[in-house]
Design an enzyme around this catalytic site. Structure first.
Site, PDB file in Angstrom:
ATOM      1  N   ASP A  20      36.279  36.990  45.155  1.00  0.00           N
ATOM      2  CA  ASP A  20      35.956  37.182  46.575  1.00  0.00           C
ATOM      3  C   ASP A  20      36.282  35.933  47.389  1.00  0.00           C
ATOM      4  OD1 ASP A  20      35.070  38.563  48.775  1.00  0.00           O
ATOM      5  OD2 ASP A  20      32.939  38.243  48.375  1.00  0.00           O
ATOM      6  N   ASN A  22      39.089  35.803  49.669  1.00  0.00           N
ATOM      7  CA  ASN A  22      40.513  35.685  50.042  1.00  0.00           C
ATOM      8  C   ASN A  22      40.703  35.674  51.552  1.00  0.00           C
ATOM      9  OD1 ASN A  22      40.810  35.985  47.324  1.00  0.00           O
ATOM     10  ND2 ASN A  22      41.811  37.991  47.404  1.00  0.00           N
ATOM     11  N   ARG A  33      44.756  37.612  56.809  1.00  0.00           N
ATOM     12  CA  ARG A  33      43.920  37.795  55.614  1.00  0.00           C
ATOM     13  C   ARG A  33      44.749  38.069  54.358  1.00  0.00           C
ATOM     14  NH1 ARG A  33      38.751  39.111  55.680  1.00  0.00           N
ATOM     15  NH2 ARG A  33      39.154  40.564  53.967  1.00  0.00           N
ATOM     16  N   HIS A  37      45.040  37.112  49.807  1.00  0.00           N
ATOM     17  CA  HIS A  37      45.229  37.931  48.600  1.00  0.00           C
ATOM     18  C   HIS A  37      46.427  37.408  47.806  1.00  0.00           C
ATOM     19  CE1 HIS A  37      42.251  40.473  50.322  1.00  0.00           C
ATOM     20  NE2 HIS A  37      43.033  41.048  51.222  1.00  0.00           N
ATOM     21  N   LEU A 132      43.414  39.244  24.157  1.00  0.00           N
ATOM     22  CA  LEU A 132      42.452  39.488  25.238  1.00  0.00           C
ATOM     23  C   LEU A 132      42.705  40.829  25.932  1.00  0.00           C
ATOM     24  CD1 LEU A 132      41.281  36.927  27.864  1.00  0.00           C
ATOM     25  CD2 LEU A 132      42.308  39.042  28.667  1.00  0.00           C
ATOM     26  N   SER A 191      27.826  44.172  44.972  1.00  0.00           N
ATOM     27  CA  SER A 191      28.799  45.035  45.654  1.00  0.00           C
ATOM     28  C   SER A 191      29.326  46.168  44.768  1.00  0.00           C
ATOM     29  CB  SER A 191      29.965  44.199  46.215  1.00  0.00           C
ATOM     30  OG  SER A 191      29.499  43.206  47.100  1.00  0.00           O
TER      31      SER A 191
END
Ligand code: IPE
Ligand code: IPE
Ligand code: MG
Length: 238
Positions: A20, A22, A33, A37, A132, A191
């Site tokens: 969170d 960005n 904005r 990202h 992973l 959230s």
């Protein structure tokens, strides 16, 4: 913070991350904005590499929530394309690193066909890998996941609902519950992320905005995790 400051015997098996901040990162720089990202891609792959080097088994990121459709249409469009592009650019390198790529979330009509196909291909390509497991939560909501699980139980005609039955019907029944959840950008909330799975996760909140977050910040979060005493409702070790 160095990885050598961590106790190698207590590395979390599964780390989940709410990436969170960005938008704020970009706004602070007078940029649109979406630039935030874009900048976050480097954070993601640095952190992922750090986690992989530590031997973390599962790493899950919140890429797009069921509530993120509320954003302006151009930002939503950007995020759809951005996630496609990341898959195209990065899947080979993740495959070479023996990582398994998985997705959790609702594949409803709002998710473009092309993205769904890319998701399926990436999952298929990396299915046999043993390193992973990188899970992307896309069009994901914890409540939606529970609703979908319960709906599947109803459809199957079960008479008895148990915790095991619900867990078996989540989007990825093989995914272990996160040991550690990290949220960046100084927001202290969940959230709608992994509501069922985080019942006993340790939560670590970082003030760092996601585009500035690097593996050193991950190590700090793991250090904080290692200093906690997990009791699971019992009386604990200390
Ligand atoms: C997180 O950053 C990325 C997504 C939700 C896709 P934000 O876009 O929420 O950034 P802020 O919280 O507005 O700063
Ligand atoms: C959560 O962040 C979703 C993702 C990181 C993808 P948001 O920025 O959407 O959450 P709120 O709106 O601040 O709660
Ligand atoms: Mg946000």
């Amino acid at each position: 913070m160095l990885s050598s400051d961590l106790d190698p015997r207590r590395i979390p098996v599964h780390i989940a991350c709410v990436m969170d901040g960005n938008g704020r990162w970009a706004e602070q720089r007078g940029l649109p904005r979406t630039e935030g990202h874009t900048a976050g891609e480097q954070s993601l792959f640095d952190v992922l590499e750090g986690a992989n080097d530590l031997g973390v088994g599962w790493f899950t990121v919140y890429a797009f929530s069921t509530e993120n459709w509320r954003r302006p249409a151009d930002e939503v469009q950007f995020l759809l394309r951005f996630n496609e592009q990341i898959l195209i650019n990065r899947r080979d390198e993740m495959h070479e690193r023996n990582m398994r790529i998985r997705f959790i979330g609702r594949r409803d009509r709002r998710v473009p066909r092309r993205l769904v196909r890319l998701i399926d291909d990436a999952e298929e390509m990396t299915r046999g890998n043993s390193g992973l497991t990188f899970t992307v939560a896309f069009n994901y909501g914890g409540r939606a996941e529970l609703v979908d699980a319960v709906q599947r139980l109803v459809d199957s005609g079960v008479r008895r609902v148990t915790e095991k039955a619900i867990a078996r019907n989540l989007y990825d029944p093989e995914m272990p519950d996160p040991d550690l959840v990290i949220r960046t950008s100084g927001e202290y909330r969940i959230s709608n992320f992994l509501l069922w799975e985080i019942a006993y996760s340790e939560l670590v909140f970082s003030e760092t905005l996601w585009p500035d977050f690097r593996r050193e910040h991950l190590y700090s979060a793991i250090k904080e995790f290692q200093d906690r005493d997990r009791r699971f409702g019992g009386v604990g070790e200390s």
